[in-house]
Enzyme design. Structure first.
Site, PDB file in Angstrom:
ATOM      1  CG  MET A 126      22.454  12.149   3.006  1.00 10.75           C
ATOM      2  SD  MET A 126      23.695  13.230   2.257  1.00 10.75           S
ATOM      3  CE  MET A 126      22.795  13.909   0.880  1.00 10.75           C
ATOM      4  CD  GLU A 178      -1.619  -2.432   1.671  1.00 12.61           C
ATOM      5  OE1 GLU A 178      -0.412  -2.602   1.976  1.00 12.61           O
ATOM      6  OE2 GLU A 178      -2.486  -3.326   1.777  1.00 12.61           O
ATOM      7  CG  PHE A 228      -9.622  -9.559  11.451  1.00 15.10           C
ATOM      8  CD1 PHE A 228      -8.364  -9.907  11.950  1.00 15.10           C
ATOM      9  CD2 PHE A 228      -9.828  -9.650  10.081  1.00 15.10           C
ATOM     10  CE1 PHE A 228      -7.345 -10.326  11.119  1.00 15.10           C
ATOM     11  CE2 PHE A 228      -8.821 -10.068   9.229  1.00 15.10           C
ATOM     12  CZ  PHE A 228      -7.567 -10.412   9.754  1.00 15.10           C
ATOM     13  CD  GLN A 229      -7.305  -7.329   7.928  1.00 13.44           C
ATOM     14  OE1 GLN A 229      -8.221  -7.182   7.117  1.00 13.44           O
ATOM     15  NE2 GLN A 229      -6.134  -7.873   7.618  1.00 13.44           N
ATOM     16  CE  LYS A 281     -17.366  -6.974   3.530  1.00 14.74           C
ATOM     17  NZ  LYS A 281     -16.743  -8.216   4.028  1.00 14.74           N
TER      18      LYS A 281
HETATM   19  C1  LIG Z   1      12.181   5.794   5.199  1.00 10.57           C
HETATM   20  C2  LIG Z   1      13.485   6.456   5.534  1.00 10.57           C
HETATM   21  N1  LIG Z   1      14.326   5.858   6.418  1.00 10.57           N
HETATM   22  C3  LIG Z   1      15.514   6.447   6.723  1.00 10.57           C
HETATM   23  C4  LIG Z   1      15.871   7.644   6.132  1.00 10.57           C
HETATM   24  C5  LIG Z   1      17.188   8.317   6.506  1.00 10.57           C
HETATM   25  N2  LIG Z   1      18.077   8.387   5.339  1.00 10.57           N
HETATM   26  C6  LIG Z   1      18.202   9.494   4.571  1.00 10.57           C
HETATM   27  S1  LIG Z   1      19.214   9.287   3.283  1.00 10.57           S
HETATM   28  C7  LIG Z   1      19.567   7.712   3.726  1.00 10.57           C
HETATM   29  C8  LIG Z   1      20.520   6.864   2.916  1.00 10.57           C
HETATM   30  C9  LIG Z   1      19.947   6.496   1.601  1.00 10.57           C
HETATM   31  O1  LIG Z   1      20.752   5.481   1.042  1.00 10.57           O
HETATM   32  P1  LIG Z   1      20.593   5.079  -0.472  1.00 10.57           P
HETATM   33  O2  LIG Z   1      19.163   4.859  -0.797  1.00 10.57           O
HETATM   34  O3  LIG Z   1      21.492   3.947  -0.748  1.00 10.57           O
HETATM   35  O4  LIG Z   1      21.026   6.392  -1.239  1.00 10.57           O
HETATM   36  P2  LIG Z   1      22.459   7.143  -1.242  1.00 10.57           P
HETATM   37  O5  LIG Z   1      22.430   8.147  -0.136  1.00 10.57           O
HETATM   38  O6  LIG Z   1      23.518   6.099  -1.052  1.00 10.57           O
HETATM   39  O7  LIG Z   1      22.517   7.779  -2.575  1.00 10.57           O
HETATM   40  C10 LIG Z   1      18.871   7.360   4.888  1.00 10.57           C
HETATM   41  C11 LIG Z   1      18.973   6.046   5.568  1.00 10.57           C
HETATM   42  C12 LIG Z   1      14.939   8.214   5.249  1.00 10.57           C
HETATM   43  N3  LIG Z   1      15.166   9.398   4.653  1.00 10.57           N
HETATM   44  N4  LIG Z   1      13.785   7.586   4.944  1.00 10.57           N
END
Ligand SMILES: Cc1ncc(C[n+]2csc(CCOP(=O)(O)OP(=O)(O)O)c2C)c(N)n1
Length: 571
Positions: free
Chosen positions: A471, A52, A114-115, A164
């Site tokens: 990042m 979803e 449920f749900q 529902k």
């Molecule tokens: C759902 C979610 N969880 C954690 C983060 C924190 N976060 C921001 S950037 C990042 C790293 C992203 O890694 P990747 O997708 O491999 O991209 P890259 O930075 O290596 O280009 C994280 C964990 C986030 N923004 N969103």
């Protein structure tokens, strides 16, 4: 069944069609079966997703790229709660989506059946509005209200919770679903005195800058901005979500400002004497330290949402209204000043501080993204995920058209990029759609590959594979003595084999010399989605960088030799 009656579910689908809905994204369950049954009896297109959250980002990408609300249909409980990340993502970026959730019987509400989950209750902080429909006769009107609220004023997500028994009930076939919303007023035209005041400030400014945000994109103000820029010779910086509203190839375009903005945008902002925000909300990626944000500059804020005025940065003049309408009347009051010296300085900054990256050594993410931008000539719709690759896409994927750059800005939701591309491709079948994703975020909504393959969507998934949550690694490297914690993506799959397993095409590129050839082959492949696994340098960092919570004057152009303090900002 009485001849003049139909189920509320059937009526709902009829109203969706009248609202111009072309397709619905979703996944069924017990409490949504009456709605899926009505769908089966109609000719409405259903895009069956694998999760979803994916459905919600698809609806979001559909909406951002087309301007039309995206629609989601899910079941109660976990089906509904799985949409909440996507709903929050849409809310933070003012995107119109309507999320229809099945719900337990009205007689079961509050009994932990449920749900059963109170999705309208739990969603209030992250929606423009939520409805729980208890009377089937009110359903048609509520659906029309949901679309009206989602897509007028400052757009946003609306949830409609549908028990529902309500969707199964028979209602009068002639119900038209009219409504009045006396408390909901949208101000389109700005106050004339404020417009004249702003015009006088702009006319006499010697070093003005326009800052264009998502509000300008949403209102379709591109032409009006171009007219003002050309009449007044004012440079333009665009926020991440404002990309494309003003062509990035224009000589007066400064690119993105802020944390990973261009050096010349940030330097120009530190010099300007007037900053005009057009549908941009001074967010903390730009105004890291709002209380002393560009103290030398007067500030004007044009925004449709009064809540944004003086929320973080105090402004000298504000105009509440739709950007397109406000700029249209503003134009008539502008008198051309003299910005020649200012433009000369801007040209010099652009020349002396261009975006750059190391060309030698291992393959660079920036190179791959820049080449894809070159090959698609500003015509592709680009979606991004969140992380380093997102910022490099903002820097190096040049965008010429409005609604062509889709990214989760406010929420920064990993997992957004790929499903958003599915929605964008469905809304724009004739366009090239490129999803720039990281290996971390891609794996969060990866199962939607089945959805893209089933729909035969020729999306180019440009996977910037650095085998790190890049990042976060960058921050740990820069501010936490390179103590890497929880960022190594050891155990990643072989993405080319994975593509094969899903019945989609896989390409791999490891060497700079092969980039053009591999991207060219991927662009020529149109039988369905493809993954381009770009194995890039693991330890690259995104620069320029303004540490979070700092002023733009604290911008770093490269990694300094001295130890950096931990950033003051929250994220
Ligand atoms: C759902 C979610 N969880 C954690 C983060 C924190 N976060 C921001 S950037 C990042 C790293 C992203 O890694 P990747 O997708 O491999 O991209 P890259 O930075 O290596 O280009 C994280 C964990 C986030 N923004 N969103």
């Amino acid at each position: 069944m009485n001849k003049k009656q139909c189920t509320a579910a059937t009526k709902l689908i009829e109203i969706l069609k009248k609202q111009g809905v072309e397709c619905i994204f979703g996944l069924p369950g017990g409490s949504a079966i009456p709605l899926y049954d009505a769908l089966a009896l109609s000719d409405m297109k259903l895009v069956l997703t694998r999760h979803e959250q994916g459905a919600t980002h698809m609806a979001d990408g559909y909406a951002r790229s087309s301007g039309k609300p995206g629609v989601v249909l899910v079941t109660s409980g976990p089906g509904a709660t799985n949409t909440l990340t996507g709903v929050m993502t849409a809310m933070m970026d003012s995107v119109p989506i309507v999320v229809l959730c099945g719900q337990q019987l009205t007689s079961n509400l509050g009994l932990d059946t449920f749900q059963e989950a109170d999705v309208s209750g739990m969603s209030y902080p992250i929606v423009k509005h939520s409805f729980l429909v208890k009377d089937p006769n009110e359903l048609p009107s509520v659906i029309n209200q949901a679309f009206h609220i989602a897509n007028t004023g400052r757009p946003g997500p609306v949830i409609v919770d549908l028990p529902k028994d309500v969707t199964s009930a028979l209602i009068d076939e002639d119900t038209t679903g009219e409504f009045t919303l006396p408390g909901y007023v949208v101000r389109k035209e700005g106050n004339l005195d404020s417009i004249k005041e702003a015009a006088a400030m702009i006319s006499k400014a010697e070093k003005p800058i326009l800052m264009v945000g998502h509000g300008a994109v949403i209102s379709g103000a591109g032409q009006e901005i171009k007219a003002i820029v050309e009449k007044m010779q004012i440079p333009v910086t665009n926020t991440l979500l404002g990309k494309g509203c003003f062509p990035e190839s224009h000589e007066l375009n400064l690119g993105m400002p802020g944390m990973h903005g261009t050096a010349y945008a940030n330097m120009a902002l530190c010099e300007c004497d007037l900053l005009v925000s057009i549908g941009a909300r001074w967010d903390d990626r730009i105004a890291g330290s709002p209380s002393d944000f560009l103290p030398q500059a007067k500030k004007i804020h044009i925004d449709i949402d009064p809540v944004e005025i003086n929320k973080t940065v105090q402004v000298d003049c504000s105009i509440i209204g739709d950007a397109k309408s406000v700029l249209n009347s503003l134009y008539g009051y502008l008198e051309k000043g003299n910005t020649q010296r200012w433009i000369k300085l801007i040209r010099r900054l652009k020349r002396e501080y261009p975006l750059k990256y190391k060309k030698e050594g291992k393959l660079r993410a920036q190179h791959v993204i820049e080449e894809m931008s070159r090959l698609t000539k500003g015509e592709a719709i680009v979606t991004t995920d969140v992380g380093q690759h997102q910022m490099w896409a903002a820097q190096f994927f040049k965008t010429e058209h409005t609604r062509h750059f889709l990214s989760s800005g406010g929420a920064g939701t990993m997992g957004f990029g790929f499903p958003a591309a599915i929605g964008a491709q469905l809304a724009n079948p004739g366009r090239i759609v490129v999803a720039v994703v990281g290996d971390g975020g891609f794996q969060m909504t990866l199962p939607e590959l089945s959805t893209a393959v089933n729909e035969k969507l020729p999306i180019k998934i440009l996977l910037i594979n650095n085998r790190y949550l890049g990042m976060v690694r960058q921050w740990q490297h820069m501010f936490y003595d390179n103590r890497l914690s929880g960022v190594d993506l050891e155990g990643n799959p072989d993405f080319v084999k994975l593509a094969g397993a899903y019945g989609c095409k896989g390409f791999r590129v490891k060497r700079s010399a092969d980039v053009r050839k591999v991207l060219g082959a991927a662009l020529a492949y149109n039988d369905g989605p493809c993954i381009i696994d770009a194995e890039v340098e693991k330890y690259d960092n995104v620069f320029p960088m303004v540490p979070s919570g700092a002023g733009l004057d604290k911008m770093l152009l490269s990694m300094p030799r001295n130890k950096l303090e931990k950033p003051k900002g929250g994220t």
